[in-house]
Structures are given as structure tokens and as C-alpha cells.
Design a protein around this motif. Sequence first.
Motif, PDB file in Angstrom:
ATOM      1  N   ILE A  37       0.834  -1.204   0.000  1.00 49.39           N
ATOM      2  CA  ILE A  37       0.000   0.000   0.000  1.00 49.39           C
ATOM      3  C   ILE A  37       0.873   1.261   0.000  1.00 49.39           C
ATOM      4  CG2 ILE A  37      -1.649   1.338   1.382  1.00 49.39           C
ATOM      5  CD1 ILE A  37      -2.840  -1.407   2.235  1.00 49.39           C
ATOM      6  N   ARG A  38       1.954   1.237   0.806  1.00 50.73           N
ATOM      7  CA  ARG A  38       2.848   2.403   0.848  1.00 50.73           C
ATOM      8  C   ARG A  38       3.506   2.642  -0.510  1.00 50.73           C
ATOM      9  NH1 ARG A  38       8.170   3.475   1.208  1.00 50.73           N
ATOM     10  NH2 ARG A  38       8.783   1.281   1.390  1.00 50.73           N
ATOM     11  N   LYS A  39       4.050   1.586  -1.093  1.00 49.76           N
ATOM     12  CA  LYS A  39       4.737   1.738  -2.372  1.00 49.76           C
ATOM     13  C   LYS A  39       3.763   2.052  -3.507  1.00 49.76           C
ATOM     14  CE  LYS A  39       8.427  -1.407  -0.947  1.00 49.76           C
ATOM     15  NZ  LYS A  39       8.896  -2.814  -1.032  1.00 49.76           N
ATOM     16  N   SER A  40       2.531   1.608  -3.371  1.00 43.11           N
ATOM     17  CA  SER A  40       1.520   1.929  -4.380  1.00 43.11           C
ATOM     18  C   SER A  40       1.330   3.429  -4.507  1.00 43.11           C
ATOM     19  CB  SER A  40       0.180   1.270  -4.023  1.00 43.11           C
ATOM     20  OG  SER A  40       0.270  -0.133  -4.053  1.00 43.11           O
ATOM     21  N   GLU A  41       1.416   4.128  -3.382  1.00 42.55           N
ATOM     22  CA  GLU A  41       1.289   5.585  -3.418  1.00 42.55           C
ATOM     23  C   GLU A  41       2.462   6.210  -4.157  1.00 42.55           C
ATOM     24  OE1 GLU A  41      -1.230   7.667  -2.609  1.00 42.55           O
ATOM     25  OE2 GLU A  41      -2.243   5.719  -2.543  1.00 42.55           O
ATOM     26  N   ARG A  42       3.648   5.608  -4.024  1.00 38.53           N
ATOM     27  CA  ARG A  42       4.800   6.095  -4.777  1.00 38.53           C
ATOM     28  C   ARG A  42       4.566   5.927  -6.282  1.00 38.53           C
ATOM     29  NH1 ARG A  42      10.694   4.514  -3.554  1.00 38.53           N
ATOM     30  NH2 ARG A  42      10.847   6.300  -4.971  1.00 38.53           N
ATOM     31  N   ILE A  43       4.006   4.788  -6.667  1.00 38.03           N
ATOM     32  CA  ILE A  43       3.720   4.543  -8.078  1.00 38.03           C
ATOM     33  C   ILE A  43       2.692   5.553  -8.587  1.00 38.03           C
ATOM     34  CG2 ILE A  43       2.774   2.899  -9.739  1.00 38.03           C
ATOM     35  CD1 ILE A  43       3.874   0.653  -7.917  1.00 38.03           C
ATOM     36  N   ARG A  44       1.634   5.766  -7.808  1.00 34.67           N
ATOM     37  CA  ARG A  44       0.595   6.721  -8.206  1.00 34.67           C
ATOM     38  C   ARG A  44       1.173   8.135  -8.359  1.00 34.67           C
ATOM     39  NH1 ARG A  44      -4.924   7.707  -8.103  1.00 34.67           N
ATOM     40  NH2 ARG A  44      -5.354   5.565  -7.496  1.00 34.67           N
ATOM     41  N   THR A  45       1.984   8.545  -7.400  1.00 31.75           N
ATOM     42  CA  THR A  45       2.583   9.877  -7.465  1.00 31.75           C
ATOM     43  C   THR A  45       3.463  10.030  -8.698  1.00 31.75           C
ATOM     44  OG1 THR A  45       2.535  10.113  -5.051  1.00 31.75           O
ATOM     45  CG2 THR A  45       4.090  11.505  -6.269  1.00 31.75           C
ATOM     46  N   PHE A  46       4.265   9.002  -8.975  1.00 27.38           N
ATOM     47  CA  PHE A  46       5.128   9.050 -10.161  1.00 27.38           C
ATOM     48  C   PHE A  46       4.300   9.201 -11.434  1.00 27.38           C
ATOM     49  CE2 PHE A  46       6.819   6.380 -13.662  1.00 27.38           C
ATOM     50  CZ  PHE A  46       7.859   7.215 -14.065  1.00 27.38           C
ATOM     51  N   LEU A  47       3.253   8.399 -11.562  1.00 30.07           N
ATOM     52  CA  LEU A  47       2.450   8.434 -12.783  1.00 30.07           C
ATOM     53  C   LEU A  47       1.701   9.755 -12.948  1.00 30.07           C
ATOM     54  CD1 LEU A  47       1.058   4.783 -12.757  1.00 30.07           C
ATOM     55  CD2 LEU A  47       2.826   5.716 -14.255  1.00 30.07           C
ATOM     56  N   THR A  48       1.151  10.269 -11.872  1.00 31.98           N
ATOM     57  CA  THR A  48       0.445  11.552 -11.982  1.00 31.98           C
ATOM     58  C   THR A  48       1.427  12.683 -12.302  1.00 31.98           C
ATOM     59  OG1 THR A  48       0.529  11.767  -9.560  1.00 31.98           O
ATOM     60  CG2 THR A  48      -1.489  10.876 -10.503  1.00 31.98           C
ATOM     61  N   ASP A  49       2.649  12.570 -11.788  1.00 36.60           N
ATOM     62  CA  ASP A  49       3.672  13.561 -12.143  1.00 36.60           C
ATOM     63  C   ASP A  49       4.013  13.491 -13.635  1.00 36.60           C
ATOM     64  OD1 ASP A  49       3.814  14.457  -9.559  1.00 36.60           O
ATOM     65  OD2 ASP A  49       5.699  13.442  -9.074  1.00 36.60           O
ATOM     66  N   MET A  50       4.078  12.265 -14.174  1.00 40.95           N
ATOM     67  CA  MET A  50       4.395  12.100 -15.598  1.00 40.95           C
ATOM     68  C   MET A  50       3.278  12.682 -16.472  1.00 40.95           C
ATOM     69  SD  MET A  50       7.406  10.778 -15.789  1.00 40.95           S
ATOM     70  CE  MET A  50       7.688  11.873 -14.380  1.00 40.95           C
ATOM     71  N   ILE A  51       2.051  12.500 -16.046  1.00 38.09           N
ATOM     72  CA  ILE A  51       0.918  13.044 -16.813  1.00 38.09           C
ATOM     73  C   ILE A  51       0.996  14.564 -16.872  1.00 38.09           C
ATOM     74  CG2 ILE A  51      -1.592  13.347 -16.760  1.00 38.09           C
ATOM     75  CD1 ILE A  51      -1.720  10.477 -15.560  1.00 38.09           C
ATOM     76  N   GLU A  52       1.367  15.160 -15.751  1.00 40.10           N
ATOM     77  CA  GLU A  52       1.465  16.621 -15.688  1.00 40.10           C
ATOM     78  C   GLU A  52       2.693  17.131 -16.445  1.00 40.10           C
ATOM     79  OE1 GLU A  52       1.829  20.169 -12.310  1.00 40.10           O
ATOM     80  OE2 GLU A  52       1.271  18.128 -11.718  1.00 40.10           O
ATOM     81  N   LYS A  53       3.797  16.406 -16.333  1.00 41.32           N
ATOM     82  CA  LYS A  53       5.061  16.854 -16.916  1.00 41.32           C
ATOM     83  C   LYS A  53       5.101  16.677 -18.429  1.00 41.32           C
ATOM     84  CE  LYS A  53      10.070  16.457 -16.134  1.00 41.32           C
ATOM     85  NZ  LYS A  53      11.107  15.797 -15.294  1.00 41.32           N
ATOM     86  N   TYR A  54       4.383  15.666 -18.935  1.00 42.47           N
ATOM     87  CA  TYR A  54       4.417  15.365 -20.368  1.00 42.47           C
ATOM     88  C   TYR A  54       2.997  15.416 -20.928  1.00 42.47           C
ATOM     89  CZ  TYR A  54       9.149  13.828 -19.317  1.00 42.47           C
ATOM     90  OH  TYR A  54      10.459  13.782 -18.902  1.00 42.47           O
ATOM     91  N   PRO A  55       2.473  16.606 -21.165  1.00 43.55           N
ATOM     92  CA  PRO A  55       1.096  16.744 -21.657  1.00 43.55           C
ATOM     93  C   PRO A  55       0.877  16.090 -23.012  1.00 43.55           C
ATOM     94  CG  PRO A  55       2.267  18.853 -21.728  1.00 43.55           C
ATOM     95  CD  PRO A  55       3.118  17.921 -20.940  1.00 43.55           C
ATOM     96  N   ALA A  56       1.961  15.878 -23.778  1.00 40.31           N
ATOM     97  CA  ALA A  56       1.820  15.228 -25.083  1.00 40.31           C
ATOM     98  C   ALA A  56       1.302  13.798 -24.958  1.00 40.31           C
ATOM     99  CB  ALA A  56       3.155  15.222 -25.819  1.00 40.31           C
ATOM    100  N   LEU A  57       1.427  13.207 -23.764  1.00 41.40           N
ATOM    101  CA  LEU A  57       0.864  11.877 -23.548  1.00 41.40           C
ATOM    102  C   LEU A  57      -0.661  11.898 -23.661  1.00 41.40           C
ATOM    103  CD1 LEU A  57       2.871  10.595 -20.413  1.00 41.40           C
ATOM    104  CD2 LEU A  57       3.095   9.758 -22.756  1.00 41.40           C
ATOM    105  N   GLN A  58      -1.244  13.058 -23.367  1.00 38.75           N
ATOM    106  CA  GLN A  58      -2.703  13.148 -23.231  1.00 38.75           C
ATOM    107  C   GLN A  58      -3.153  12.056 -22.247  1.00 38.75           C
ATOM    108  OE1 GLN A  58      -4.700  13.317 -27.133  1.00 38.75           O
ATOM    109  NE2 GLN A  58      -2.707  13.834 -28.021  1.00 38.75           N
ATOM    110  N   GLY A  59      -2.440  12.012 -21.126  1.00 38.89           N
ATOM    111  CA  GLY A  59      -2.530  10.873 -20.224  1.00 38.89           C
ATOM    112  C   GLY A  59      -3.642  10.948 -19.203  1.00 38.89           C
ATOM    113  N   ALA A  60      -4.111   9.765 -18.821  1.00 40.44           N
ATOM    114  CA  ALA A  60      -5.068   9.605 -17.723  1.00 40.44           C
ATOM    115  C   ALA A  60      -4.593   8.454 -16.857  1.00 40.44           C
ATOM    116  CB  ALA A  60      -6.474   9.329 -18.259  1.00 40.44           C
ATOM    117  N   HIS A  61      -4.624   8.661 -15.545  1.00 37.62           N
ATOM    118  CA  HIS A  61      -4.170   7.615 -14.629  1.00 37.62           C
ATOM    119  C   HIS A  61      -5.169   6.470 -14.587  1.00 37.62           C
ATOM    120  CE1 HIS A  61      -3.952   5.626 -10.642  1.00 37.62           C
ATOM    121  NE2 HIS A  61      -2.651   5.668 -10.897  1.00 37.62           N
ATOM    122  N   ARG A  62      -4.650   5.233 -14.513  1.00 33.15           N
ATOM    123  CA  ARG A  62      -5.487   4.035 -14.429  1.00 33.15           C
ATOM    124  C   ARG A  62      -4.956   3.094 -13.354  1.00 33.15           C
ATOM    125  NH1 ARG A  62      -8.096   3.121 -19.468  1.00 33.15           N
ATOM    126  NH2 ARG A  62      -9.027   5.115 -20.082  1.00 33.15           N
TER     127      ARG A  62
END
Length: 436
Positions: free
Chosen positions: A334-359
Amino acid sequence: MSMQTLAKTESSLDIFEKLESEVRSYCRGFPTLFAKARGYTLWDAEGTAYLDFFAGAGALNYGHNHPALKERLVRYIMDDGVTHSLDMATEAKRRLLATFDEVVLRPRKLDYKIMFPGPTGTNAVEAALKLARKVKGRQTILSFTNGFHGMTLGSLAVTGNGFKRGGAGVPLTNAVSMPFDDYFGDATDTAAYIERLLEDGGSGMEMPAAVIVETVQGEGGLNAASFGWLKRIEAICRKFDMLLIVDDIQVGCGRTGTFFSFEPAGIRPDIVTLSKSIGGYGLPLALTLLKPELDVWSPGEHNGTFRGNNLAFVTAEAALREYWSDGALEAETIRKSERIRTFLTDMIEKYPALQGAHRGRGFIQGIACGAAELAGDVCKEAFARGVIMETSGPSDEVFKLLPPLIIDDEGLADGFARIEAAIAAAVAKRKGSERE
């Protein structure tokens, strides 16, 4: 990779091109000859190391060649323990049954009989579907858009993916597909839609024997059902006298944190299917859990030659003892899952060309890319940087992170850095091609 090393790799893969069927898949996405594995690392024949963010499609929650599990397995083999037993009583099976009851079922106040349907996930699903129809005396199974439940005909009938279904070669019947949670967006309550169809005698829907659902659709795009929606589906099953089957083959065994993915939703499925990481070591094993009152099988009515894989019984029991006798793994996941979520949401914000959505949730998360084929490009760039990861979704639009649960913080950080470099490279190439 040098030109000389690339030439050696291509030569070493020639035999697969010559002799193995065209149906092979993963070796195309990961074109190297793997020779060794330990923990969350794989090495190819040239000694190149790869971080495993794929984990055998979820079959290696405890990593490769876990030393405690390996020791138990080797000792059992050297002591001439039974390897194959059909469904005969063996010491290895006795220990697994007792441990599963003690470590998994009783602490969660779950009362299930345990069925060994055969060695793979689709065997567990086929048994569940057959049993539901037998108990209820009805033919139809209600499944969901983008669900995936296996490649045999019964499992394919309740699978949504058109490409997979197309390989059947025959009509896939006795199933009806309904919209998964959020399939139409926030404005449409798909549980209410399903309930209305079931209660309306003019809807044309035959009353199903059961509903089969994944709490997180592993192959269908990492769509995570809300806990409220899952509770609604359970209530609908009770209202219309249908069985609730939860397919926990990919997202069970701790992949979302809790041992069963449905625990946080507070639901009690009638039948649960498990495979992949239930074997602990990557050895084939599947279980179909069923409420005792549903156990109406006649002896031998459903069977399989390899339902008695005692080597998998040994490593499954060892994994349960090693990781589920206390709450340490669950808390760390559960703790590390939050690290994964934070990383992915940061990538979505940092690279808008992804047109990304977290899943997704837990240790099965990813980014859905709005740009066509970009997820596949990210995975290719990741492999070039020593990370094994795959895509998901009906159009392969999601790149997903599926590392073993035992990965440490250092391994996660290393993987994140390489994946970000892969994202940056894929986005840069896409922009470059658009300018040409």
C-alpha cells in the motif's frame, strides 16, 4: 546495445523464428534471449540486466527465484516428494489447504471450499461458469465491457476484447456483455442501467445465472471499479438471485494491497477465481473458491490431469507462510503503491503530449495515452533502457507498471528514472515525426 551484440541476439533468436508458431507474442516485444532471473531483475544471454516491471503478467508477485520458496521446492524434490497426483491426497496438498484456511480464509471470516480445477486461470474460470449454471439452472453469464477471463471458449465468451474473441472460430454464446463502471463516463450509472434491464420483462435479457467481474481490469485497460459500484453489483446479484463471481486471477494475491482485491469494497463473492501468483514461484496453479452450499459437484464431474501440481502446492504454501502470516507485505504494498501513483500523476502533468489519464490501483497502475500507439512506443523505449513493461487496453493504449510486490524503494526509483527517460524519448520522437 552494440551492433555486434545486436547481431548475436538476432542469431540466437533465429530458432524461435524457424520453429515456434507465429502465435508467440511477448518475445516480439522483448527481443532478447533471457538466461537468468532473481528478484526483480532478469539477465539475457549477453549479461544485460533488465528491471522486471512485468512480473510474468502478475504471476510473480514475489519475484523470480525467491530464496525461501526455492529452498522449500528443492528440498521437496530431493526428498522424492510427489510431483503429479491428479486429485489424490498428498502431504503437499494437505499443507496448502490447511495454510490457506489458516492464513487467508479464517482471518477474513471467509467460508469457501477450495477446488483445484486445473493449472491455469482459464481452468478456474471455466469451472466457475460451469458451476454457476449447474447451481442456478440457467445458461447466461453477465460479463462486462473490456473484461478478460481467459482464452478457452467459455472464458472467451465472457471476455470483451474483439481480437481475442475473433480467434475462437465459432460463435461465443450464453453470455451477455454489460457496461463496466464509468464506461459511459461519470454521467451514467451503469449499475442502475443493468438493474433496469434485469427488472424489465421487456428488455429481452434472459436472467443470468451469475455475474463475473474483475475489480481492476488487468488486460482491458486497468479500469478500476469503484467500491460503491462493486457493492451495487453485489446487491443486484442478491436481488435477482444471481451468483457473484470475482475473477482475482491477475489482481489477487496482494497485487492491490489486500490479499483479495475485493476486500476494501466489503463484498462477499459467491465464487472467486485465483491463479497466477497463487503458485508463489511462477509454477502453474489455479483455485476456484466457492461457498460450501454451492459445492454440488458429483465426483469427477469437472477434472483435469494437472490439477495435482504438487510442486506448486509446496511453493504456494511457502509463499503464504512467508508473506501472509502478518500484515507486513500488505502495508508495504500500500505504501509503495502511493509512490507509483505519485510518479504516474507527475508524468501526466510533466508530459502533456501523452494526453494521459491515470489508471488502476495498487501494484497494477499505468497511464492511458490519448495519442495513438504512444503507449507501445513508451514500452519499446523502456525496453531499450533495460525495463520490461507492457501495454494494456483494447487498443494497447495503456502502458502499465506491474513490478513484483517485493521490489524495494531503490528498485522503484531506478525504474521510475528509466521509464521517465523512455516517456521523454517516445514523446520527442512523436513530435519529431509530426514536424516532418
